[in-house]
Design a protein around this motif. Sequence first.
Motif, PDB file in Angstrom:
ATOM      1  N   UNK A  80      -0.396 -14.655  13.188  1.00 34.25           N
ATOM      2  CA  UNK A  80       0.993 -14.562  12.760  1.00 34.25           C
ATOM      3  C   UNK A  80       1.898 -14.338  13.971  1.00 34.25           C
ATOM      4  N   UNK A  81       3.142 -14.795  13.913  1.00 30.67           N
ATOM      5  CA  UNK A  81       4.042 -14.586  15.047  1.00 30.67           C
ATOM      6  C   UNK A  81       4.436 -13.132  15.245  1.00 30.67           C
ATOM      7  N   UNK A  82       4.294 -12.291  14.201  1.00 27.66           N
ATOM      8  CA  UNK A  82       4.693 -10.891  14.314  1.00 27.66           C
ATOM      9  C   UNK A  82       3.530  -9.977  14.688  1.00 27.66           C
ATOM     10  N   UNK A  83       2.497 -10.550  15.305  1.00 28.20           N
ATOM     11  CA  UNK A  83       1.380  -9.785  15.852  1.00 28.20           C
ATOM     12  C   UNK A  83       1.703  -9.403  17.302  1.00 28.20           C
ATOM     13  N   UNK A  84       1.303  -8.203  17.692  1.00 24.15           N
ATOM     14  CA  UNK A  84       1.389  -7.766  19.087  1.00 24.15           C
ATOM     15  C   UNK A  84       0.000  -7.397  19.570  1.00 24.15           C
ATOM     16  N   UNK A 109      -6.051  -4.030  11.806  1.00 28.36           N
ATOM     17  CA  UNK A 109      -4.612  -4.273  11.924  1.00 28.36           C
ATOM     18  C   UNK A 109      -3.870  -2.968  11.647  1.00 28.36           C
ATOM     19  N   UNK A 110      -2.997  -2.594  12.586  1.00 27.58           N
ATOM     20  CA  UNK A 110      -2.213  -1.375  12.420  1.00 27.58           C
ATOM     21  C   UNK A 110      -0.729  -1.711  12.472  1.00 27.58           C
ATOM     22  N   UNK A 155     -10.624 -11.186   4.874  1.00 30.07           N
ATOM     23  CA  UNK A 155      -9.704 -10.606   5.854  1.00 30.07           C
ATOM     24  C   UNK A 155      -8.393 -11.378   5.794  1.00 30.07           C
ATOM     25  N   UNK A 156      -7.313 -10.692   6.082  1.00 25.44           N
ATOM     26  CA  UNK A 156      -5.984 -11.271   5.920  1.00 25.44           C
ATOM     27  C   UNK A 156      -5.668 -12.292   7.014  1.00 25.44           C
ATOM     28  N   UNK A 157      -4.827 -13.248   6.643  1.00 19.55           N
ATOM     29  CA  UNK A 157      -4.561 -14.400   7.499  1.00 19.55           C
ATOM     30  C   UNK A 157      -3.654 -14.151   8.679  1.00 19.55           C
ATOM     31  N   UNK A 158      -3.204 -12.912   8.893  1.00 19.10           N
ATOM     32  CA  UNK A 158      -2.357 -12.679  10.062  1.00 19.10           C
ATOM     33  C   UNK A 158      -3.150 -12.730  11.365  1.00 19.10           C
ATOM     34  N   UNK A 159      -4.499 -12.567  11.274  1.00 22.97           N
ATOM     35  CA  UNK A 159      -5.343 -12.648  12.476  1.00 22.97           C
ATOM     36  C   UNK A 159      -6.751 -13.000  12.023  1.00 22.97           C
ATOM     37  N   UNK A 208       3.817  -6.126  12.536  1.00 25.44           N
ATOM     38  CA  UNK A 208       5.069  -5.648  11.960  1.00 25.44           C
ATOM     39  C   UNK A 208       5.264  -6.369  10.627  1.00 25.44           C
ATOM     40  N   UNK A 209       4.624  -5.847   9.570  1.00 22.06           N
ATOM     41  CA  UNK A 209       4.559  -6.547   8.280  1.00 22.06           C
ATOM     42  C   UNK A 209       5.906  -6.553   7.582  1.00 22.06           C
ATOM     43  N   UNK A 210       6.264  -7.752   7.079  1.00 20.31           N
ATOM     44  CA  UNK A 210       7.476  -7.904   6.278  1.00 20.31           C
ATOM     45  C   UNK A 210       7.121  -8.815   5.108  1.00 20.31           C
ATOM     46  N   UNK A 211       6.724  -8.237   3.998  1.00 20.68           N
ATOM     47  CA  UNK A 211       6.157  -9.009   2.886  1.00 20.68           C
ATOM     48  C   UNK A 211       7.263  -9.574   2.011  1.00 20.68           C
ATOM     49  N   UNK A 212       7.465 -10.883   2.159  1.00 22.38           N
ATOM     50  CA  UNK A 212       8.586 -11.530   1.480  1.00 22.38           C
ATOM     51  C   UNK A 212       8.461 -11.496  -0.031  1.00 22.38           C
ATOM     52  N   UNK A 213       7.232 -11.470  -0.564  1.00 25.21           N
ATOM     53  CA  UNK A 213       7.066 -11.508  -2.016  1.00 25.21           C
ATOM     54  C   UNK A 213       7.595 -10.242  -2.671  1.00 25.21           C
ATOM     55  N   UNK A 214       7.836  -9.196  -1.875  1.00 25.26           N
ATOM     56  CA  UNK A 214       8.396  -7.971  -2.429  1.00 25.26           C
ATOM     57  C   UNK A 214       9.927  -8.000  -2.422  1.00 25.26           C
TER      58      UNK A 214
END
Length: 290
Positions: A80-84, A109-110, A155-159, A208-214
């Motif tokens: 994901x682009x919001x991974x550091x 993931x933290x 495992x989640x698709x952010x990484x 830096x999670x920002x869950x759009x479905x919420x």
Amino acid sequence: MIAVSIVSHGHGAMVERLVSQLSAFQEVSKIIVTRNVPESSALQDGERLKIINNSEPEGFGANHAAAFLHCHAEYFCVLNPDIELPTNPFPALIACMEEHAACLSAPLIVAPDGSIQDSMRRFPTPASLVRKAMGSADGRHAATAGQCSFYPEWVAGMFMLFRSADFARLGGFDTRYFLYYEDVDICVRAWQAGLRVVACPAAIAIHDARRSSRRSLRHLLWHVKSMIRYLLRYSGRLPAIPPPKAGGSANSSTQLAGNAPDAVAKPAPHHAQIGQAVGRQQAEKEDHLK
């Protein structure tokens, strides 16, 4: 050794930071950035960097399928682009994959505040979704930093770090999903095929999670539609997950005994077959947006 795929939805500054971090890791041989919407960015094509500019937005699966056409490395990483990445997670992830003969590994993931996110989970079922809606257990594994590796259901698709051969063998992400459940689905299919998914809490990434479905009704509808597709496909047919066993063969195509009846090895398709997902995504887009 590793080709990394990042899809930007106007995340210019975040992507530039992530590309800078990835460029410092010697294991990363190629970075593919897909601009899913027009944006200004200082990033340009180079020896290690490939830029894809979409003429119109595509879905998660189709974007990574298109990026995979540019992967000629042993490993393919979806980020994901919001991974550091303040530290290099790849040596630990690759070592974990080799130890467990896995086709896919993922780090812990933290959040920016250090709290652990729910990126390693058990398969959703109708019963578990009801419990979650009622505020009970949400299916996450209680992982902690530095603990031993283990087999999560998904495992989640952010990484997600795949062996490229296994990503091709699985046919990539299923583009009939749209933005949600692609990660759950590919993990189900991996376990059904006798492949392993391993969680590696020794490696850590910040999200830096920002869950759009919420927040967005449109995203919520996409989420619900993908959830229904998943439940109709897999309810009562989910594979059993074995306990972790260290020191497995380095051959990730080794079949796991006692798995689902359809756990049959299939020849890996050519990269071009993965690219067909792009065409399917285009044909199905109008249906997704209804």
